[in-house]
Scaffold this motif. Structure first.
Motif, short mmCIF file in Angstrom:
data_model
loop_
_atom_site.label_atom_id
_atom_site.label_comp_id
_atom_site.label_asym_id
_atom_site.label_seq_id
_atom_site.Cartn_x
_atom_site.Cartn_y
_atom_site.Cartn_z
N GLU A 97 19.83 27.52 12.68
CA GLU A 97 19.46 28.05 11.37
C GLU A 97 19.68 29.55 11.28
N VAL A 98 19.60 30.22 12.41
CA VAL A 98 19.67 31.68 12.43
C VAL A 98 21.09 32.19 12.58
N LEU A 99 21.86 31.59 13.46
CA LEU A 99 23.18 32.12 13.81
C LEU A 99 24.22 31.67 12.78
N ALA A 118 32.93 35.79 12.52
CA ALA A 118 32.79 34.66 13.42
C ALA A 118 32.66 33.36 12.63
N ALA A 119 33.09 32.29 13.26
CA ALA A 119 32.83 30.94 12.76
C ALA A 119 31.84 30.28 13.70
N VAL A 120 30.97 29.47 13.15
CA VAL A 120 29.99 28.76 13.96
C VAL A 120 30.32 27.27 13.90
N VAL A 121 30.61 26.69 15.05
CA VAL A 121 31.03 25.29 15.13
C VAL A 121 30.11 24.56 16.09
N ILE A 153 29.64 29.90 18.80
CA ILE A 153 30.14 30.99 17.97
C ILE A 153 31.54 31.38 18.45
N ALA A 154 32.49 31.26 17.55
CA ALA A 154 33.88 31.66 17.83
C ALA A 154 34.14 32.99 17.13
N PHE A 155 34.31 34.04 17.92
CA PHE A 155 34.49 35.37 17.36
C PHE A 155 35.96 35.65 17.05
N ALA A 161 35.59 37.71 4.13
CA ALA A 161 34.36 37.09 3.63
C ALA A 161 33.81 36.14 4.68
N ASP A 162 32.63 35.63 4.41
CA ASP A 162 31.99 34.63 5.28
C ASP A 162 32.92 33.44 5.48
N VAL A 163 33.16 33.07 6.75
CA VAL A 163 34.08 31.96 7.03
C VAL A 163 33.34 30.64 7.16
N GLY A 164 32.03 30.65 7.04
CA GLY A 164 31.27 29.40 7.01
C GLY A 164 31.09 28.74 8.35
N THR A 165 30.60 27.50 8.31
CA THR A 165 30.35 26.73 9.51
C THR A 165 31.12 25.42 9.43
N ALA A 166 31.32 24.85 10.61
CA ALA A 166 32.06 23.58 10.67
C ALA A 166 31.14 22.40 10.92
N TRP A 167 29.83 22.62 10.77
CA TRP A 167 28.90 21.50 10.93
C TRP A 167 27.73 21.72 9.98
N ALA A 168 27.04 20.64 9.68
CA ALA A 168 25.93 20.72 8.74
C ALA A 168 24.68 21.19 9.46
#
Length: 268
Positions: free
Chosen positions: A221-223, A236-239, A249-251, A261-268
């Protein structure tokens, strides 16, 4: 034993380093402090293990104000592994670890069988049993780190406070140490620079920035990419980790955070 930090203000070297911090570390959980250099992580931890006094606010251990406890009472509740590793002990590894038994001994009292068993178990847990007769000064940085962790284990407290415990460790020993912390199931408050390690080992994270806590909660929830950009200045993307399912975290090492801009996450 739960830790509550309430409206903590701490001044160090003539300046306010922690300003109005609130956080909790629940009993039996690993709680991580993350944030950029200078954000106040080490200063906050030093206050929890009584190396520093707060200018305002308080630290509660199971509801008791830390200031109401004597140094010995605190040492029986909190074991610390600070970044400042101390001097070059002219002692053997076993003698260094045995120092963890000091809060339970009267002046000039010797070891008993229980002490020897506790020290042996702490050395084994830290993977340093085969080095018990070596001089502390002869060890590598990573080996010294594990000896000092064993000393904290030998203290047999309900709370561990660890400031960058994976420093100087190679990747194998980093993984082993973090797995060991999870197996201990003591209330643990730990600062970590490695955000992926923090996401893997911590039950809860508190993100510090400019001396305050700006985000708290479970790692997933935080990262978030927006927080990583704002607090750490990185894109970074968070997958999902393919082996563990933890946040990974993929930097982006090519572009600073302010170029995208924010690249979002690849999981819910």
């Amino acid at each position: 034993m739960r830790i509550d930090v309430e409206d903590l203000h701490v001044a160090y070297a003539g300046r306010t380093v922690v300003a109005g911090a609130h956080l909790i570390a629940d009993e039996g959980e690993i709680t991580g402090l993350v944030g950029p250099n200078g954000s106040g992580k080490s200063t906050l931890l030093r206050t929890v293990y009584r190396h520093l006094k707060p200018a305002a606010g308080r630290v509660l251990l199971a509801g008791t104000d830390l200031r109401e406890l004597s140094p010995v009472q605190t040492a029986r509740r909190v074991a610390a592994l600070p970044q400042e590793r101390g001097g070059d002990f002219e002692l053997t590894v076993r003698e260094v670890v045995a120092m963890g038994r000091t809060p339970y001994k009267r002046a000039f009292a010797g070891e008993d069988t229980a002490d020897r068993d506790i020290v042996a178990r702490a050395l084994a847990d830290a993977g340093m049993a085969e080095h018990d007769g070596c001089r502390f000064t002869e060890l590598s940085g990573g080996e010294r780190q594990r000896v000092l962790l064993a000393r904290a284990f030998a203290q047999q407290t309900e709370i561990l406070v660890l400031d960058e415990p994976t420093n100087h460790l190679d990747i194998r020993h980093q993984v082993e140490l973090l797995a060991l912390l999870r197996a201990q199931r003591r209330t643990t408050l730990v600062s970590l620079h490695d955000l992926n390690a923090a996401a893997s080992v911590c039950d809860r994270l508190h993100v510090l920035h400019d001396g305050g806590v700006v985000a708290s909660g479970p790692p997933r929830e935080v990262l978030r990419p927006a927080l990583l950009a704002e607090v750490f200045g990185v894109r970074a993307a968070v997958v999902e980790h393919p082996l563990t399912g933890d946040p990974l975290i993929a930097f982006d090492h090519r572009s600073p955070a302010d170029e995208t801009a924010d690249v979002g996450t690849a999981w819910a």
